[in-house]
Design an enzyme around this catalytic site. Structure first.
Site, short mmCIF file in Angstrom:
data_model
loop_
_atom_site.label_atom_id
_atom_site.label_comp_id
_atom_site.label_asym_id
_atom_site.label_seq_id
_atom_site.Cartn_x
_atom_site.Cartn_y
_atom_site.Cartn_z
N LYS A 194 -11.43 8.61 2.98
CA LYS A 194 -11.43 7.43 3.84
C LYS A 194 -12.64 6.57 3.49
CE LYS A 194 -11.20 5.92 8.69
NZ LYS A 194 -10.08 4.98 8.46
N GLY A 227 -0.22 4.88 -1.22
CA GLY A 227 -1.17 5.68 -0.46
C GLY A 227 -0.46 6.67 0.44
N GLY A 270 0.84 -1.19 0.00
CA GLY A 270 0.00 0.00 0.00
C GLY A 270 0.87 1.24 0.00
N ALA A 271 2.06 1.10 -0.57
CA ALA A 271 3.08 2.15 -0.50
C ALA A 271 2.73 3.38 -1.32
CB ALA A 271 4.43 1.60 -0.96
N GLY A 300 -11.52 2.97 12.77
CA GLY A 300 -10.99 1.97 13.70
C GLY A 300 -10.77 2.54 15.09
N THR A 301 -10.35 3.80 15.15
CA THR A 301 -10.14 4.44 16.45
C THR A 301 -11.46 4.58 17.21
OG1 THR A 301 -8.26 5.68 15.57
CG2 THR A 301 -9.27 6.51 17.59
N THR A 318 -4.22 -0.91 8.72
CA THR A 318 -5.45 -0.84 7.92
C THR A 318 -6.66 -1.15 8.78
OG1 THR A 318 -4.21 -1.62 5.98
CG2 THR A 318 -6.61 -1.72 5.85
N SER A 319 -7.74 -0.40 8.60
CA SER A 319 -8.99 -0.70 9.29
C SER A 319 -9.62 -1.96 8.71
CB SER A 319 -9.96 0.47 9.15
OG SER A 319 -9.52 1.59 9.87
N HIS A 330 -13.03 12.31 9.39
CA HIS A 330 -11.82 12.03 8.60
C HIS A 330 -11.99 12.63 7.21
CE1 HIS A 330 -11.02 9.08 11.77
NE2 HIS A 330 -9.78 9.03 11.32
N LEU A 346 -0.58 7.13 3.80
CA LEU A 346 0.07 6.52 4.95
C LEU A 346 1.22 5.64 4.51
CD1 LEU A 346 0.21 6.09 7.98
CD2 LEU A 346 -1.56 4.33 7.77
#
Length: 284
Positions: A136, A12, A9-10, A142-143, A76-77, A132, A14
């Protein structure tokens, strides 16, 4: 000897941040950056695989890495309690490798969740509003899910929160009986408000991420932990010393301990996942 890291996922936001951190620190070596068109076998050059994809792809990535004996850091969520249970079964009773699942890399967010968990024991009226960026793909975050689950565990003896009219769609999604409202807006990085209603008062605990650079310290702590992990570890609070009874010793590069009055989130039940509902898209 440096730890070899592959980022899946490089491409993206994050993913680019994680890859940059790995490249900047000599204790790590970036050996693979995987995008949506990459072969998963490219990750096998690494000791630690960092998964920062999307919920619909993450499980395949993590299971491939685990099956091939790699340690994994999941940012990842989508890792529900059920998925985590399956991951534990995949690792076996005597795991030789491990997975670290981090719902939020921000140290401030971990502290805010700890404070909310402490406050939850004193209030029966609780709701969460999280915001967010519009890109997203999953909600609630997830938090938010982890915060709700930890609060529910802390106040288990009191039972479900008082949440009227939850049959109405505008009342949000209930997570562990707590309504969660998700905003997806341009111009937002991440923000969460946990709102407690009491007799004659309202308590609001707010954490806002101003820049993704706030994740840097947490990413480093999680990378170091993932390099030697065995079994499944969930949450950044499991890796740093929050000053809790029986809490984790500080990982290298961790922040100073928080006040000892914070709740013992380390003692939360294993089914506290901290991960959100299924994404609405699976495009990596």
């Amino acid at each position: 000897m440096s730890v070899k890291v592959a980022v899946v996922g490089a491409t993206g936001k994050l993913g680019r941040l994680v890859a940059g951190i790995v490249a900047e620190h000599p204790e790590f070596e970036l050996v693979a950056s995987l995008g949506s068109s990459s072969e998963l076998s490219e990750m096998l050059a690494a000791d630690v695989v960092v998964d920062v994809t999307v919920p619909g792809v993450s499980q395949k990535v993590v299971e491939y890495a685990v099956t091939n004996g790699r340690n994994v850091l999941v940012g990842t969520s989508g890792w529900s309690a059920e998925r985590i249970t399956g991951l534990k079964r995949l690792l076996g009773d005597e795991p030789t490798n491990g997975v670290v699942v981090i719902p939020n890399f921000s140290l401030g967010s971990v502290l805010a969740t700890s404070f909310a968990t402490m406050a939850a024991r004193f209030y029966d009226s609780i709701e969460i509003v999280e915001a967010h960026a519009a890109r997203k793909v999953d909600s609630p975050s997830g938090t938010a899910v982890r915060t709700a689950e930890l609060m529910a565990a802390a106040r288990a003896s009191r039972g479900p929160v008082a949440a009227p009219h939850t049959d109405q769609r505008a009342r949000g999604q209930q997570v562990a009986s707590i309504p969660v409202h998700s905003l997806r807006l341009a111009g937002v990085v991440a923000k969460q408000d946990v709102i407690f209603g009491g007799t004659g008062e309202v308590l609001t605990l707010t954490h806002e991420t101003i820049s993704p650079s706030s994740y840097t310290q947490g990413i480093l702590v999680a990378l170091r932990a993932a390099s030697t992990a065995r079994g499944v570890t969930v949450g950044l609070e499991s890796l740093i010393d929050l000053g809790l009874p029986g809490g984790a010793a500080p990982a290298a590069g961790a922040a100073a301990p928080a006040a000892a009055s914070a709740p013992d989130t380390a003692a939360a039940p294993e089914n506290v996942s901290g991960q959100a509902a299924t994404a609405t898209t699976v495009t990596p």
